[in-house]
Design a protein around this motif. Sequence first.
Motif, PDB file in Angstrom:
ATOM      1  N   VAL A 118      56.418  33.570  28.349  1.00  0.00           N
ATOM      2  CA  VAL A 118      55.583  34.143  29.400  1.00  0.00           C
ATOM      3  C   VAL A 118      55.913  35.630  29.537  1.00  0.00           C
ATOM      4  CG1 VAL A 118      55.004  34.077  31.850  1.00  0.00           C
ATOM      5  CG2 VAL A 118      55.475  31.941  30.616  1.00  0.00           C
ATOM      6  N   THR A 119      54.903  36.483  29.465  1.00  0.00           N
ATOM      7  CA  THR A 119      55.132  37.930  29.478  1.00  0.00           C
ATOM      8  C   THR A 119      54.690  38.637  30.750  1.00  0.00           C
ATOM      9  OG1 THR A 119      53.004  38.283  28.380  1.00  0.00           O
ATOM     10  CG2 THR A 119      54.962  38.127  26.972  1.00  0.00           C
ATOM     11  N   GLN A 120      53.595  38.175  31.369  1.00  0.00           N
ATOM     12  CA  GLN A 120      53.079  38.874  32.546  1.00  0.00           C
ATOM     13  C   GLN A 120      51.977  38.057  33.207  1.00  0.00           C
ATOM     14  OE1 GLN A 120      50.935  42.255  30.246  1.00  0.00           O
ATOM     15  NE2 GLN A 120      49.549  41.741  31.937  1.00  0.00           N
ATOM     16  N   PRO A 121      51.717  38.331  34.485  1.00  0.00           N
ATOM     17  CA  PRO A 121      50.505  37.798  35.114  1.00  0.00           C
ATOM     18  C   PRO A 121      49.293  38.534  34.562  1.00  0.00           C
ATOM     19  CG  PRO A 121      52.133  38.553  36.737  1.00  0.00           C
ATOM     20  CD  PRO A 121      52.543  39.097  35.418  1.00  0.00           C
ATOM     21  N   ARG A 122      48.123  37.972  34.800  1.00  0.00           N
ATOM     22  CA  ARG A 122      46.897  38.698  34.483  1.00  0.00           C
ATOM     23  C   ARG A 122      46.693  39.786  35.528  1.00  0.00           C
ATOM     24  NH1 ARG A 122      40.974  36.080  33.376  1.00  0.00           N
ATOM     25  NH2 ARG A 122      39.813  38.017  33.056  1.00  0.00           N
ATOM     26  N   SER A 123      46.448  41.008  35.078  1.00  0.00           N
ATOM     27  CA  SER A 123      46.108  42.100  35.993  1.00  0.00           C
ATOM     28  C   SER A 123      44.591  42.104  36.156  1.00  0.00           C
ATOM     29  CB  SER A 123      46.573  43.447  35.438  1.00  0.00           C
ATOM     30  OG  SER A 123      47.968  43.490  35.321  1.00  0.00           O
ATOM     31  N   PRO A 124      44.074  41.728  37.314  1.00  0.00           N
ATOM     32  CA  PRO A 124      42.621  41.585  37.458  1.00  0.00           C
ATOM     33  C   PRO A 124      41.893  42.920  37.370  1.00  0.00           C
ATOM     34  CG  PRO A 124      43.726  41.312  39.572  1.00  0.00           C
ATOM     35  CD  PRO A 124      44.803  41.375  38.544  1.00  0.00           C
ATOM     36  N   CYS A 125      40.727  42.897  36.727  1.00  0.00           N
ATOM     37  CA  CYS A 125      39.932  44.113  36.611  1.00  0.00           C
ATOM     38  C   CYS A 125      38.496  43.847  37.053  1.00  0.00           C
ATOM     39  CB  CYS A 125      39.964  44.656  35.186  1.00  0.00           C
ATOM     40  SG  CYS A 125      38.916  43.747  34.026  1.00  0.00           S
ATOM     41  N   PHE A 126      37.728  44.907  37.139  1.00  0.00           N
ATOM     42  CA  PHE A 126      36.382  44.853  37.702  1.00  0.00           C
ATOM     43  C   PHE A 126      35.426  43.969  36.910  1.00  0.00           C
ATOM     44  CE2 PHE A 126      36.068  48.242  34.595  1.00  0.00           C
ATOM     45  CZ  PHE A 126      34.794  48.109  34.088  1.00  0.00           C
ATOM     46  N   LYS A 127      35.757  43.649  35.669  1.00  0.00           N
ATOM     47  CA  LYS A 127      34.891  42.753  34.900  1.00  0.00           C
ATOM     48  C   LYS A 127      34.763  41.393  35.584  1.00  0.00           C
ATOM     49  CE  LYS A 127      35.480  44.823  30.328  1.00  0.00           C
ATOM     50  NZ  LYS A 127      35.841  44.573  28.919  1.00  0.00           N
ATOM     51  N   LEU A 128      35.784  41.006  36.334  1.00  0.00           N
ATOM     52  CA  LEU A 128      35.707  39.753  37.095  1.00  0.00           C
ATOM     53  C   LEU A 128      34.684  39.866  38.217  1.00  0.00           C
ATOM     54  CD1 LEU A 128      39.520  38.956  37.284  1.00  0.00           C
ATOM     55  CD2 LEU A 128      37.816  37.693  35.950  1.00  0.00           C
ATOM     56  N   ASN A 129      34.540  41.054  38.790  1.00  0.00           N
ATOM     57  CA  ASN A 129      33.519  41.261  39.824  1.00  0.00           C
ATOM     58  C   ASN A 129      32.127  40.998  39.249  1.00  0.00           C
ATOM     59  OD1 ASN A 129      35.780  42.218  41.178  1.00  0.00           O
ATOM     60  ND2 ASN A 129      35.159  44.361  41.101  1.00  0.00           N
ATOM     61  N   LEU A 130      31.911  41.496  38.026  1.00  0.00           N
ATOM     62  CA  LEU A 130      30.622  41.288  37.365  1.00  0.00           C
ATOM     63  C   LEU A 130      30.448  39.832  36.965  1.00  0.00           C
ATOM     64  CD1 LEU A 130      30.642  44.435  35.011  1.00  0.00           C
ATOM     65  CD2 LEU A 130      29.615  44.225  37.281  1.00  0.00           C
ATOM     66  N   GLN A 131      31.519  39.238  36.498  1.00  0.00           N
ATOM     67  CA  GLN A 131      31.449  37.855  36.030  1.00  0.00           C
ATOM     68  C   GLN A 131      31.056  36.885  37.139  1.00  0.00           C
ATOM     69  OE1 GLN A 131      31.314  36.440  33.279  1.00  0.00           O
ATOM     70  NE2 GLN A 131      32.649  34.675  33.003  1.00  0.00           N
ATOM     71  N   PHE A 132      31.595  37.110  38.337  1.00  0.00           N
ATOM     72  CA  PHE A 132      31.380  36.155  39.424  1.00  0.00           C
ATOM     73  C   PHE A 132      30.460  36.677  40.531  1.00  0.00           C
ATOM     74  CE2 PHE A 132      35.461  34.968  37.471  1.00  0.00           C
ATOM     75  CZ  PHE A 132      35.106  33.703  37.036  1.00  0.00           C
ATOM     76  N   GLY A 133      29.941  37.882  40.345  1.00  0.00           N
ATOM     77  CA  GLY A 133      28.934  38.386  41.262  1.00  0.00           C
ATOM     78  C   GLY A 133      29.458  38.759  42.627  1.00  0.00           C
ATOM     79  N   HIS A 134      30.732  39.150  42.715  1.00  0.00           N
ATOM     80  CA  HIS A 134      31.301  39.581  43.995  1.00  0.00           C
ATOM     81  C   HIS A 134      32.060  40.887  43.783  1.00  0.00           C
ATOM     82  CE1 HIS A 134      33.494  39.711  47.748  1.00  0.00           C
ATOM     83  NE2 HIS A 134      32.773  38.693  48.189  1.00  0.00           N
ATOM     84  N   PRO A 135      31.761  41.927  44.569  1.00  0.00           N
ATOM     85  CA  PRO A 135      32.339  43.250  44.311  1.00  0.00           C
ATOM     86  C   PRO A 135      33.847  43.349  44.557  1.00  0.00           C
ATOM     87  CG  PRO A 135      31.123  43.254  46.385  1.00  0.00           C
ATOM     88  CD  PRO A 135      30.812  41.952  45.712  1.00  0.00           C
ATOM     89  N   LYS A 136      34.425  42.333  45.198  1.00  0.00           N
ATOM     90  CA  LYS A 136      35.866  42.387  45.472  1.00  0.00           C
ATOM     91  C   LYS A 136      36.615  41.179  44.899  1.00  0.00           C
ATOM     92  CE  LYS A 136      35.699  45.389  49.528  1.00  0.00           C
ATOM     93  NZ  LYS A 136      36.175  45.606  50.931  1.00  0.00           N
ATOM     94  N   PHE A 137      36.053  40.583  43.851  1.00  0.00           N
ATOM     95  CA  PHE A 137      36.737  39.437  43.247  1.00  0.00           C
ATOM     96  C   PHE A 137      38.090  39.853  42.677  1.00  0.00           C
ATOM     97  CE2 PHE A 137      37.976  36.146  40.410  1.00  0.00           C
ATOM     98  CZ  PHE A 137      37.393  34.984  40.891  1.00  0.00           C
ATOM     99  N   ALA A 138      38.141  40.954  41.954  1.00  0.00           N
ATOM    100  CA  ALA A 138      39.403  41.401  41.353  1.00  0.00           C
ATOM    101  C   ALA A 138      40.450  41.685  42.420  1.00  0.00           C
ATOM    102  CB  ALA A 138      39.166  42.635  40.488  1.00  0.00           C
ATOM    103  N   LEU A 139      40.036  42.297  43.513  1.00  0.00           N
ATOM    104  CA  LEU A 139      40.965  42.567  44.615  1.00  0.00           C
ATOM    105  C   LEU A 139      41.496  41.264  45.199  1.00  0.00           C
ATOM    106  CD1 LEU A 139      42.316  44.595  46.555  1.00  0.00           C
ATOM    107  CD2 LEU A 139      40.284  44.393  48.002  1.00  0.00           C
ATOM    108  N   ALA A 140      40.613  40.275  45.369  1.00  0.00           N
ATOM    109  CA  ALA A 140      41.039  38.980  45.908  1.00  0.00           C
ATOM    110  C   ALA A 140      42.051  38.310  44.988  1.00  0.00           C
ATOM    111  CB  ALA A 140      39.829  38.072  46.115  1.00  0.00           C
TER     112      ALA A 140
END
Length: 234
Positions: A118-140
Motif C-alpha cells: 500500500v503506497t497512498q490514499p487516492r487524492s481526489p480530483c475534479f474528474k470525480l465531480n464530472l463523473q458523478f455530476g456534483h461540483p464538490k464530489f472531490a472535496l467530499a
Amino acid sequence: MAGQVLAKKISGLFRGDKIDTTKGIETAMNSKLAVPSLKVTKFGVYGDTQADPIHHGGEERVLHHFPREHYGQYRRWDLMTNFKDVPAMGENISTVGLDESQVNIGDIIQIGEVLLQVTQPRSPCFKLNLQFGHPKFALAMQESRMCGWFYKVLREGEIKASDSVVLIERTSDISIAQAMKIYFLAEIDQEQYQQLMQCEGLAKNWVASMQNRIDTQKIENWQYRLYGPEGEPA
C-alpha cells in the motif's frame, strides 16, 4: 497480524483501455469492465490504462482498491446526480467490509499470486465531480477520507476474483484514513508530516510534497485539483 485475512473474497476485478472525453477532459474511468482475473506486472495491469499518466498510474499506483459500500454512502449524501456503481470510480479491485481505517500505509498484502504494498490514499480530483455530476464530489471525498488506496507491485502474477486479500506484514501504524487526515490538514504540521513521511512504502510524490511544505512553510493550492478549470463553485 501476519496472515490475517482482510477480505475473504473480492467483489470484483476491473480493467479497461478506452479513453473518452467528458466536458473536454479525458478520462478512462468509464472504460472499466468486470473481468475474472487481472494479469499484474510491476508497471501496470494488462489491458488497463489511465488518461493522465502523470497523476494516475505509475509503479506506485498500479492498482486502485475501492470499498464497494462507499457508493451507497455517497448516494445517501446526494453527491451523485445519477445512479452509478462499481466500477465508476475507475477502480481495479472492489471489496466489501474493508475500509480505509483497516488498511495502513506500507501494508504488504497478498492477493492470489501477487504481492503488493500500500503506497497512498487516492487524492481526489475534479474528474470525480464530472463523473458523478456534483461540483464538490472531490472535496467530499477529501474530507470524508472515503477514497480507496493504491498499491505498488512487489511480486507479479495473476489476481482472480475468487482470491482473498491477506495481510502479510504491517510496517506502519498510520492507516489510510489517518494519512488522508494528515496530508490534507488545513495548516502545516511538521510533526505529523514527519510521522507520515517515515512510513515505509509511502509514495515518493507524497513524501516530496510534504517535504516541500516544510521547506517553504506553504501548502500548495488545491483549487485546480478539486474544482478543475472552472474553479470553486459559488
